[in-house]
Design a protein around this motif. Structure first.
Motif, PDB file in Angstrom:
ATOM      1  N   LEU A 114     -33.779   5.170 118.215  1.00 39.43           N
ATOM      2  CA  LEU A 114     -33.142   6.331 117.607  1.00 39.43           C
ATOM      3  C   LEU A 114     -33.994   6.973 116.524  1.00 39.43           C
ATOM      4  O   LEU A 114     -34.011   8.200 116.392  1.00 39.43           O
ATOM      5  CB  LEU A 114     -31.766   5.937 117.054  1.00 39.43           C
ATOM      6  N   LEU A 115     -34.719   6.189 115.761  1.00 43.00           N
ATOM      7  CA  LEU A 115     -35.611   6.791 114.761  1.00 43.00           C
ATOM      8  C   LEU A 115     -36.848   7.392 115.423  1.00 43.00           C
ATOM      9  O   LEU A 115     -37.348   8.435 114.989  1.00 43.00           O
ATOM     10  CB  LEU A 115     -36.028   5.763 113.722  1.00 43.00           C
ATOM     11  N   ASP A 116     -37.363   6.748 116.465  1.00 41.77           N
ATOM     12  CA  ASP A 116     -38.461   7.287 117.287  1.00 41.77           C
ATOM     13  C   ASP A 116     -39.584   7.853 116.421  1.00 41.77           C
ATOM     14  O   ASP A 116     -39.988   9.010 116.550  1.00 41.77           O
ATOM     15  CB  ASP A 116     -37.923   8.369 118.232  1.00 41.77           C
ATOM     16  N   ARG A 117     -40.105   7.019 115.561  1.00 43.43           N
ATOM     17  CA  ARG A 117     -41.121   7.483 114.607  1.00 43.43           C
ATOM     18  C   ARG A 117     -42.392   7.976 115.293  1.00 43.43           C
ATOM     19  O   ARG A 117     -43.126   8.800 114.737  1.00 43.43           O
ATOM     20  CB  ARG A 117     -41.446   6.356 113.630  1.00 43.43           C
ATOM     21  N   GLU A 118     -42.674   7.473 116.490  1.00 47.05           N
ATOM     22  CA  GLU A 118     -43.901   7.859 117.185  1.00 47.05           C
ATOM     23  C   GLU A 118     -43.656   8.901 118.282  1.00 47.05           C
ATOM     24  O   GLU A 118     -44.542   9.180 119.088  1.00 47.05           O
ATOM     25  CB  GLU A 118     -44.552   6.608 117.790  1.00 47.05           C
ATOM     26  N   LYS A 119     -42.457   9.462 118.296  1.00 45.78           N
ATOM     27  CA  LYS A 119     -42.082  10.459 119.321  1.00 45.78           C
ATOM     28  C   LYS A 119     -42.391   9.947 120.724  1.00 45.78           C
ATOM     29  O   LYS A 119     -43.035  10.612 121.538  1.00 45.78           O
ATOM     30  CB  LYS A 119     -42.797  11.791 119.056  1.00 45.78           C
ATOM     31  N   ARG A 154     -32.492   7.068 127.014  1.00 40.91           N
ATOM     32  CA  ARG A 154     -33.756   7.706 126.663  1.00 40.91           C
ATOM     33  C   ARG A 154     -34.741   7.438 127.799  1.00 40.91           C
ATOM     34  O   ARG A 154     -34.511   6.613 128.673  1.00 40.91           O
ATOM     35  CB  ARG A 154     -34.326   7.155 125.352  1.00 40.91           C
ATOM     36  N   ARG A 155     -35.894   8.126 127.784  1.00 38.92           N
ATOM     37  CA  ARG A 155     -36.979   7.864 128.728  1.00 38.92           C
ATOM     38  C   ARG A 155     -38.259   7.684 127.923  1.00 38.92           C
ATOM     39  O   ARG A 155     -38.558   8.501 127.034  1.00 38.92           O
ATOM     40  CB  ARG A 155     -37.129   9.035 129.707  1.00 38.92           C
ATOM     41  N   THR A 156     -39.016   6.637 128.223  1.00 39.37           N
ATOM     42  CA  THR A 156     -40.275   6.412 127.508  1.00 39.37           C
ATOM     43  C   THR A 156     -41.326   7.412 127.982  1.00 39.37           C
ATOM     44  O   THR A 156     -41.478   7.656 129.176  1.00 39.37           O
ATOM     45  CB  THR A 156     -40.793   4.986 127.725  1.00 39.37           C
ATOM     46  N   LEU A 157     -42.065   7.970 127.033  1.00 41.38           N
ATOM     47  CA  LEU A 157     -43.136   8.911 127.365  1.00 41.38           C
ATOM     48  C   LEU A 157     -44.491   8.215 127.485  1.00 41.38           C
ATOM     49  O   LEU A 157     -45.423   8.766 128.052  1.00 41.38           O
ATOM     50  CB  LEU A 157     -43.208  10.006 126.303  1.00 41.38           C
ATOM     51  N   ARG A 158     -44.592   7.013 126.947  1.00 36.14           N
ATOM     52  CA  ARG A 158     -45.815   6.214 127.074  1.00 36.14           C
ATOM     53  C   ARG A 158     -45.425   4.751 126.980  1.00 36.14           C
ATOM     54  O   ARG A 158     -44.304   4.423 126.557  1.00 36.14           O
ATOM     55  CB  ARG A 158     -46.828   6.590 125.993  1.00 36.14           C
ATOM     56  N   ALA A 159     -46.305   3.864 127.395  1.00 35.20           N
ATOM     57  CA  ALA A 159     -46.026   2.434 127.340  1.00 35.20           C
ATOM     58  C   ALA A 159     -45.817   1.997 125.890  1.00 35.20           C
ATOM     59  O   ALA A 159     -46.474   2.495 124.966  1.00 35.20           O
ATOM     60  CB  ALA A 159     -47.173   1.646 127.972  1.00 35.20           C
TER      61      ALA A 159
END
Length: 457
Positions: A84-89, A337-342
């Motif tokens: 939820l914080l997703d600091r690294e987008k 959510r969906r991961t944009l990178r590993a």
């Protein structure tokens, strides 16, 4: 403000490869269930029991196959903080919700990411400022008083559909600036079809089935709202619909389609989620009459006449009970959510483009954070106990981070206002000859719509 600062950000462009989620998840514990359907039916039949069984078998990170997609489910407050914080987008809300919501709520805040999401949220934020909330509470007061006064005392009524209609009519008045009138039944039915379409087992539009009905209802609502836009583009109304139609400089002003998208999503969120929360709360107070009596004393201690936001904030016992209802059955029990990178989440290696689900229903019931987690115990939120502060993400009924529910304060004030008038007018008890069965998606509710017997105070 400079022209550069007000430049409208572009929505993220996701390549075609990201629209189909990654399915290479065999390195994680879990099972896929039946061919094609996976665990979908098991999940829909009883999400509560399903989540508990999976946790007992696999721990707090596991994979499954549901709604035609392989997913990784996280059941910890630590994972909630990362997601939820997703600091690294690193996590896309748009791609996460896309499969279930895009056909029906395209363009809503939940289906926007990063700078594009921030831009649209800013445009909507003015409608939820404290001064605006004061006006909404004043508008809601007489409508709630009149609606509640008409309920038949001494006979059984089903609470869920009654409160759902009241809240939809309020949302229309507040956000559209007009009563629904003769359209009320059609609009209510359309929103019911839309929400059922989000969990349709058959993912194609077969005439007569849920997805087909939902798409037709979306078309009707879009046409209804689009027909009102020309008259709102040049008028000075204070409702949200009028603001969205006219606010912003030339480069920022929303298109007709964007206005329609936001209004459909806001009208759904403004009544469906609060209906779920209020139904949970009223059921709990029917099951725990001592708490109902305590809240009634608090409500009757207030002077007659309309309440403002400060007075509603002061209903401290009601606040404890509402928080507990939201803990037991959060209106949105799973956040995708969906991961944009590993990346690594809660010790698990998650590949890029993976569908991930945050099981906040389970987090709200975790004995790691909550004493007797299945019990209705509002005092766990008191200053003396403060169990919700054991982890900053163990109580997340409104999500968190950039996508925290924009209507959180509105929903809280509305719920407490409805409860205030119910308590001053009625005592209620449950009318249930057998244990209740529940659905958890799209919103938690009892399948019998909560039959209650009301007696006048």
């Amino acid at each position: 403000m400079t022209a550069e600062a007000t430049a409208r950000p572009r929505a993220p462009h996701y390549p075609a490869s990201l629209w189909a989620p990654n399915a290479r998840l065999d390195h994680l514990p879990g099972h896929d269930g039946w061919p094609l359907l996976g665990s979908t039916l098991e999940y829909l039949a009883d999400q509560e029991a399903f989540a508990m069984r999976q946790h007992q078998r696999y721990g707090r990170v596991w994979r499954n196959h549901a709604f035609f997609t392989r997913n990784v489910v996280f059941q910890s407050a630590d994972a909630a903080e990362v997601l939820l914080l997703d600091r690294e987008k690193n996590f896309s809300s748009q791609l996460g919700w896309h499969q279930n919501l895009a056909s029906f709520f395209s363009g809503g805040l939940m289906l926007r990411d990063f700078d594009d999401h921030r831009f649209h949220r800013r445009l909507l934020q003015s409608a939820f400022k404290r001064s605006a909330l004061e006006g909404y509470v004043a508008q809601m007061h007489p409508h709630i008083v009149d609606a509640v006064a008409s309920w038949p005392a001494g006979s059984t009524l089903r609470f869920y559909p009654r409160i759902k209609r009241i809240l939809l009519e309020q949302a229309a008045t507040i956000f559209l600036g007009m009563p629904l009138g003769a359209e009320a039944d059609r609009v209510l039915s359309a929103f019911t079809d839309l929400t059922l379409g989000t969990v349709a087992v058959v993912p194609v539009a077969v005439p007569g089935l849920a997805r087909w009905k939902a798409l037709r209802s979306r078309e009707y609502l879009a046409g209804y709202l689009r027909g009102l836009i020309p008259s709102r583009r040049g008028r000075g109304g204070s409702d949200m619909f009028s603001h969205l139609c006219r606010d912003g400089d030339e480069g920022e002003r929303l298109s007709d389609d964007e206005v329609v998208d936001h209004m459909i999503f806001l009208l759904m969120a403004a009544h469906d989620t609060t209906t779920s929360a209020l139904t949970t709360l009223v059921e709990a107070l029917g099951r725990h009459p001592s708490w109902q009596d305590r809240l009634r004393v608090e409500a009757l201690s207030r002077p007659d006449g309309p309440l403002g936001t400060a007075e509603l904030d002061g209903l401290s016992l009601a606040d404890l009970c509402l928080r507990e209802a939201l803990r037991l059955y959060p209106p949105v029990p799973t956040l995708p959510r969906r991961t944009l990178r590993a990346c690594e989440i809660d010790g698990a290696a998650i590949p890029a483009n993976t569908s991930v689900w945050l099981d906040n229903y389970f987090i709200h019931r975790s004995p790691e954070h909550w004493t007797r987690p299945d019990a209705f115990d509002p005092e766990r939120f008191s200053e003396a106990r403060a169990e919700h502060k054991r982890h900053r993400f163990c109580w997340i009924p409104f999500g968190g981070g950039a996508h925290t529910c924009i209507g959180m304060q509105f929903s809280t004030l509305q719920s407490k206002l409805v409860l205030f008038h119910l308590l001053r007018s009625y005592r209620w008890r449950l009318d249930e000859p057998s244990p209740p069965r529940r659905q958890m998606v799209p919103f938690p509710k009892r399948l019998d719509d909560l039959p209650l017997v009301f007696e006048r105070v």
